[in-house]
Design a protein around this motif. Structure first.
Motif, short mmCIF file in Angstrom:
data_model
loop_
_atom_site.label_atom_id
_atom_site.label_comp_id
_atom_site.label_asym_id
_atom_site.label_seq_id
_atom_site.Cartn_x
_atom_site.Cartn_y
_atom_site.Cartn_z
N ALA A 381 -17.98 15.31 -40.62
CA ALA A 381 -16.76 16.33 -41.59
C ALA A 381 -17.67 17.44 -42.26
O ALA A 381 -17.07 17.99 -43.14
CB ALA A 381 -17.28 14.82 -42.65
N GLY A 382 -18.67 17.62 -42.29
CA GLY A 382 -19.15 18.56 -43.34
C GLY A 382 -19.57 19.97 -42.11
O GLY A 382 -18.61 20.80 -42.76
N LEU A 383 -19.16 19.72 -40.30
CA LEU A 383 -19.17 20.70 -40.19
C LEU A 383 -17.41 20.81 -40.07
O LEU A 383 -17.00 22.80 -40.26
CB LEU A 383 -18.72 21.20 -38.45
CG LEU A 383 -20.68 20.37 -38.13
CD1 LEU A 383 -20.70 20.46 -36.63
CD2 LEU A 383 -21.09 21.88 -38.54
N ILE A 384 -16.67 20.15 -40.65
CA ILE A 384 -15.52 20.50 -40.37
C ILE A 384 -14.67 21.37 -41.90
O ILE A 384 -14.08 21.85 -42.15
CB ILE A 384 -13.73 19.28 -40.28
CG1 ILE A 384 -14.33 18.44 -38.80
CG2 ILE A 384 -12.46 19.20 -41.23
CD1 ILE A 384 -13.44 17.24 -39.14
N GLY A 385 -15.13 20.75 -42.94
CA GLY A 385 -15.61 21.17 -44.70
C GLY A 385 -16.08 23.20 -44.56
O GLY A 385 -15.67 23.84 -44.92
N ALA A 387 -16.03 24.28 -41.73
CA ALA A 387 -15.05 25.77 -41.25
C ALA A 387 -13.81 25.98 -42.17
O ALA A 387 -13.24 27.01 -41.81
CB ALA A 387 -14.68 25.00 -39.66
N LEU A 388 -13.50 25.46 -43.14
CA LEU A 388 -12.60 24.81 -43.42
C LEU A 388 -12.54 26.26 -44.68
O LEU A 388 -11.96 27.05 -44.88
CB LEU A 388 -12.20 23.92 -43.98
CG LEU A 388 -11.56 23.11 -43.32
CD1 LEU A 388 -11.07 21.65 -43.97
CD2 LEU A 388 -9.99 23.43 -42.84
N VAL A 389 -13.98 25.94 -45.01
CA VAL A 389 -14.41 27.74 -46.22
C VAL A 389 -14.72 28.84 -45.62
O VAL A 389 -14.09 29.97 -46.17
CB VAL A 389 -16.08 26.45 -46.82
CG1 VAL A 389 -16.67 27.56 -47.70
CG2 VAL A 389 -16.16 25.45 -47.44
N CYS A 390 -15.37 28.67 -44.57
CA CYS A 390 -14.98 30.15 -43.59
C CYS A 390 -13.29 30.45 -43.60
O CYS A 390 -13.40 31.58 -43.93
CB CYS A 390 -15.90 29.56 -42.57
SG CYS A 390 -17.86 29.31 -42.62
N VAL A 391 -13.12 29.72 -42.94
CA VAL A 391 -11.32 30.23 -42.46
C VAL A 391 -10.80 30.17 -44.13
O VAL A 391 -10.34 31.50 -44.35
CB VAL A 391 -10.32 28.98 -42.07
CG1 VAL A 391 -8.71 29.60 -42.55
CG2 VAL A 391 -10.81 28.44 -41.10
N TYR A 392 -11.78 29.90 -45.09
CA TYR A 392 -10.42 30.52 -45.91
C TYR A 392 -10.64 31.54 -46.79
O TYR A 392 -9.74 32.75 -47.40
CB TYR A 392 -10.36 29.43 -47.70
CG TYR A 392 -10.33 29.38 -48.82
CD1 TYR A 392 -8.86 29.68 -49.31
CD2 TYR A 392 -11.85 30.47 -49.76
CE1 TYR A 392 -9.08 29.99 -50.65
CE2 TYR A 392 -11.62 30.32 -50.94
CZ TYR A 392 -10.12 30.46 -51.96
OH TYR A 392 -9.78 31.19 -52.69
N SER A 393 -12.47 31.66 -46.74
CA SER A 393 -13.03 33.29 -46.97
C SER A 393 -12.48 33.97 -46.32
O SER A 393 -12.17 35.21 -47.42
CB SER A 393 -14.47 32.84 -46.49
OG SER A 393 -15.37 31.65 -47.34
N LEU A 394 -12.23 33.92 -45.04
CA LEU A 394 -11.69 35.10 -44.46
C LEU A 394 -10.26 36.02 -45.02
O LEU A 394 -10.82 36.62 -44.60
CB LEU A 394 -12.47 34.25 -42.69
CG LEU A 394 -13.84 34.87 -42.72
CD1 LEU A 394 -13.26 34.37 -40.83
CD2 LEU A 394 -14.20 36.09 -42.76
#
Length: 617
Positions: A381-385, A387-394
Motif C-alpha cells: 500500500a505504501g509503494l502504491i501511494g 508511485a501515485l505521488v511520483c506519477v502526479y509529480s512528473l
C-alpha cells in the motif's frame, strides 16, 4: 525612472516572444555571478554537505551496530508483526489490605503501573489489559529480559527505613551465633526509628538465621509491618540488613530519574547517579531523617546507622549513606552504578507506589497477531501511494518532479535509519499502526514540496526570473511549511501522550516523519532548487523543466468547486497575475521605445522599480 532589472536575473519579460525569452534567460545564466548569487550557491552546497554528513554518520553507526551483532539493519517489529511473550499476572494486596479482594480501581491502577514499568524499561508496543476482572495480561514483543520480568512482577509497595545493623548475606551457622548472654538487650523505649533499642534478642536471632543467598519469589515474601523493625536482604550486594520502622512511604516520591553525578560547582564526576524528588510532606520527613543519619555519621564514622534502606516488595534495592542534610526534598543516590543499573533503580523508585504484588500465573510464547502478510500488504500500500505521488509529480511538474521523487527517497532513507537506530538504542518496535503512520507521511511530505513549487510558479507568472522566483518563493513558502509541520508535530505529540498501545506507534512515526520532512526540505529540496535555478536548462525555463513561463501561462488554473480557469479569464487571478494584466492594459498608452530591454511588453516605467530591490536582493 525606467530601471532594467529583470534581465539581470537571467530572464526576459513574460510577454516577450518565446525565442527572446529563452535567449535572455540563458544569456543571464552564463553571466558572472554577483555576491548574492555566490552566497546562495555556497549556502546550498553547505546544506547538501551537512545532510550528507548526517546520513553518513547515521548509516555508519548502524553499520557498526550491525557488524558487531548489537543490532540488525532493519527496524525491530512489534508484537502484532513479530509475536512475543504473554504473561498472565495474578495481583494480590499486601500490607494492611492483605487478604482483601482487589477493587476495579486498584486493578486499573495496577495496569497503569505495569504499563509505565514496561514502557520505562524500553519495551515499546506492549499490550496490557485485564482478564475477567481479576488478572492482568501482559503481552510484549520478543522475549523479556530477567530485569523486565522482575520489574513487572515485583510488588509496588515501597518504603524507606533506617539501617540498624548489617551483615553478610548468608545465615550464621548455629555454633557461631551470638551467645544468649551477649545478645543485645533494649534499655528503654526507642526514641526514633534509628534507635538500637528496636533490636530485641529474638529479632537478632532471626537476623543471624536469615539466609539472603536463597531466592524467595515475591509472592512468597511475608508482609512487613510498617511500625516494627524487619530483616531484609539486598541481593545485588549480598548484604542483609536489620532495619527500623518505616520513615517514608514510596507514595512520597514525586519523581525519579538518572544521569551523571555532579559536584557542588556543577562539574561532572563521571559516574551515574539516581535523582529523587519527594513531595511536600515527604520532604519534611526526609529532612528530619537526613539530619539524624548525617549526625550519626559525623559522630561515629562508618556506623551502618548512618544509612537508610529503600525497600521494594520487602527487598532492599539500595542502601545509601547520608552524606548531607537534605532540606529541599531533592536527593541524589551515588555509587558504582553502571548506566543500566542507574536506569533500572530510577524506574523502580518512580513506579513503586502501589501496595500490590503480582504472581505469574502463566507465561507462553505467542505468534504474531497480524503476521508477515499484513506487513507485506502495508508495504505494498505504501509503494502504491508512493508511485501515485511520483506519477502526479512528473505529470504536474515535468522534470521538476524528479526533485520531489529524490526528496522522498532521502526522507525515506533518513526515516529508516532513525527507526532502526531507535530500535537499537531505545528498543522501539515498529507496529502495523506505525507503518500506517509512515504511509500517511508520504502525502504530507509531498505536500511540502507542492507548496514550495507552486509558490515558485506563481512568482514566475508574476514576471520574476526563475532564480529570483526560487529565492522569493522559498521565503514565502517556508513559513507555510513550518506552520504545517508544527501542526503535524503538535497533533503527533498530543496523540502520543493521550493514547496507549498501537496508537502511540502511529503518533510516533507521524511525528518522526514530520521532523525528517523539515530536514529534507531545508537541507535538500531548497538547496537543490537553488542549484538547478542557476543551470542553463532549468534557469532558462526549458520546455519540460516544469518552470517554462509560456507553459505556465497556458496551463488552466484550478478555480475550486471542480472548475478550471482557462487562460484569459480574470476571475480568481492571483495578485501577481492582476498586476501583469494591469501592466498589459497600460501598454498602448506608452511608447514602445520607453520600455526597458528585457521588461514585459507594455510594462510601465513606474511599475518596474517596485520589483527592483526584491529581485536584486
Amino acid at each position: 525612472m525606467a530601471l532594467t532589472t529583470r534581465n539581470t536575473s537571467g530572464g526576459a519579460g513574460p510577454d516577450a516572444p518565446d525565442g527572446s525569452r529563452r535567449a535572455g534567460a540563458r544569456a543571464g545564466s552564463s553571466a558572472p555571478a554577483g555576491p548574492g548569487v555566490r552566497a546562495a550557491l555556497s549556502g546550498a552546497r553547505r546544506s547538501l554537505l551537512g545532510l550528507l554528513v548526517l546520513l553518513a554518520l547515521l548509516a555508519g553507526l548502524l553499520a557498526w551496530g550491525a557488524g558487531t551483532d548489537r543490532t540488525g539493519w532493519g527496524p525491530k517489529l512489534a508484537l502484532d508483526l513479530e509475536g512475543g511473550t504473554q504473561m498472565i499476572l495474578s495481583p494480590s494486596l499486601r500490607g494492611d489490605d492483605e487478604g482483601r479482594e482487589i477493587t476495579p480501581e486498584q486493578l486499573s491502577q495496577a495496569v497503569e503501573i505495569i504499563r509505565q514499568r514496561v514502557d520505562g524499561s524500553g519495551v515499546s508496543e506492549a499490550e496490557i489489559s485485564t482478564q475477567s476482572g481479576d488478572n492482568i495480561v501482559v503481552s510484549m514483543p520478543g522475549v523479556p529480559s530477567a530485569e523486565t520480568r522482575e520489574l513487572i512482577q515485583s510488588s509496588a509497595e515501597m518504603n524507606f527505613r533506617p539501617v540498624l545493623t548489617t551483615a553478610a548475606a548468608g545465615a550464621v551457622p548455629e555454633d557461631q551465633r551470638t551467645p544468649k548472654d551477649e545478645l543485645p538487650e533494649p534499655t528503654g523505649e526507642p526514641a526514633d526509628s534509628s534507635d538500637p533499642n528496636w533490636i530485641t534478642p529474638e529479632l537478632y536471632r532471626q537476623f543471624e538465621a536469615t539466609d539472603c543467598t536463597a531466592t524467595v519469589p515475591p509472592e512468597e515474601r511475608e508482609a512487613q509491618p510498617a511500625d516494627e523493625p524487619v530483616v531484609a536482604c539486598e541481593p545485588d550486594t549480598g548484604t542483609k540488613y536489620l532495619l527500623g520502622p518505616v520513615e517514608i512511604q514510596g507514595t512520597g516520591i514525586q519523581d525519579a530519574s538518572y544521569g551523571t553525578a555532579q559536584n557542588s560547582t556543577g562539574v561532572s564526576l563521571n559516574q551515574f547517579a539516581v535523582n529523587l524528588q519527594f513531595g511536600p510532606e515527604a520532604t519534611d520527613r526526609f529532612r528530619v531523617l537526613s539530619e539524624r543519619l548525617y549526625g550519626i555519621g559525623q559522630t561515629t564514622p562508618g556506623d551502618p546507622r548512618s544509612q537508610f534502606a529503600i525497600l521494594l516488595d520487602g527487598q532492599v534495592v539500595s542502601a545509601p549513606s547520608m552524606n548531607a542534610v537534605i532540606s529541599d526534598g531533592k536527593a541524589e543516590i551515588t555509587g558504582s552504578f553502571t548506566e543500566e543499573q542507574a536506569k533500572f533503580l530510577s524506574e523502580q523508585l518512580k513506579y513503586g507506589a502501589l501496595p500490590v504484588s503480582f504472581g505469574i500465573q502463566s507465561e507462553q510464547q505467542i505468534s504474531a497477531t497480524l503476521g508477515a502478510d499484513q506487513l507485506r500488504m502495508g508495504i505494498v500500500a505504501g509503494l502504491i501511494g508512493l508511485a501515485l505521488v511520483c506519477v502526479y509529480s512528473l505529470f504536474q511538474y515535468r522534470l521538476l518532479g524528479l526533485v520531489t521523487i529524490s526528496s522522498l527517497v532521502v526522507a525515506g532513507v533518513l526515516t529508516w535509519l532513525a527507526i532502526a537506530l531507535l530500535g537499537w538504542s531505545a528498543n522501539y518496535r515498529l507496529s502495523l499502526a506505525g507503518v500506517a503512520g509512515l504511509i500517511v507521511a508520504i502525502g504530507q511530505t509531498a505536500d511540502s514540496f507542492i507548496v514550495y513549487f507552486e509558490r515558485i510558479r506563481d512568482e514566475i507568472r508574476g514576471g520574476r526570473s526563475i532564480p529570483a522566483a526560487v529565492d522569493h518563493g522559498w521565503r514565502r513558502a517556508r513559513q507555510t511549511v513550518l506552520a504545517s509541520k508544527a501542526v503535524n508535530l503538535l497533533a503527533a505529540v498530543v496523540l502520543y501522550f493521550v493514547a496507549v498501545g498501537n496508537v502511540r506507534g502511529f503518533a510516533f512515526t507521524l511525528g518522526l516523519t514530520a521532523l525528517a520532512d523539515l530536514l529534507v526540505v531545508f537541507l535538500f529540496t531548497h538547496p537543490v532548487m537553488v542549484l538547478l535555478a542557476r543551470t542553463r536548462y532549468f534557469g532558462g525555463g526549458g520546455k519540460h523543466s516544469g518552470l517554462n513561463p509560456e507553459a505556465l501561462d497556458a496551463v488552466p488554473l484550478y478555480r475550486g468547486a471542480g472548475r478550471l480557469r482557462q487562460p484569459g479569464e480574470h476571475d480568481g487571478l492571483t495578485i501577481a497575475e492582476r498586476r501583469r494584466l494591469a501592466a498589459r492594459a497600460a501598454a498602448p498608452e506608452e511608447p514602445a521605445g520607453d520600455a526597458p530591454a528585457g521588461a514585459p511588453a507594455g510594462a510601465s516605467a513606474s511599475s518596474a522599480p517596485a520589483r527592483t530591490s526584491e529581485e536584486n536582493a
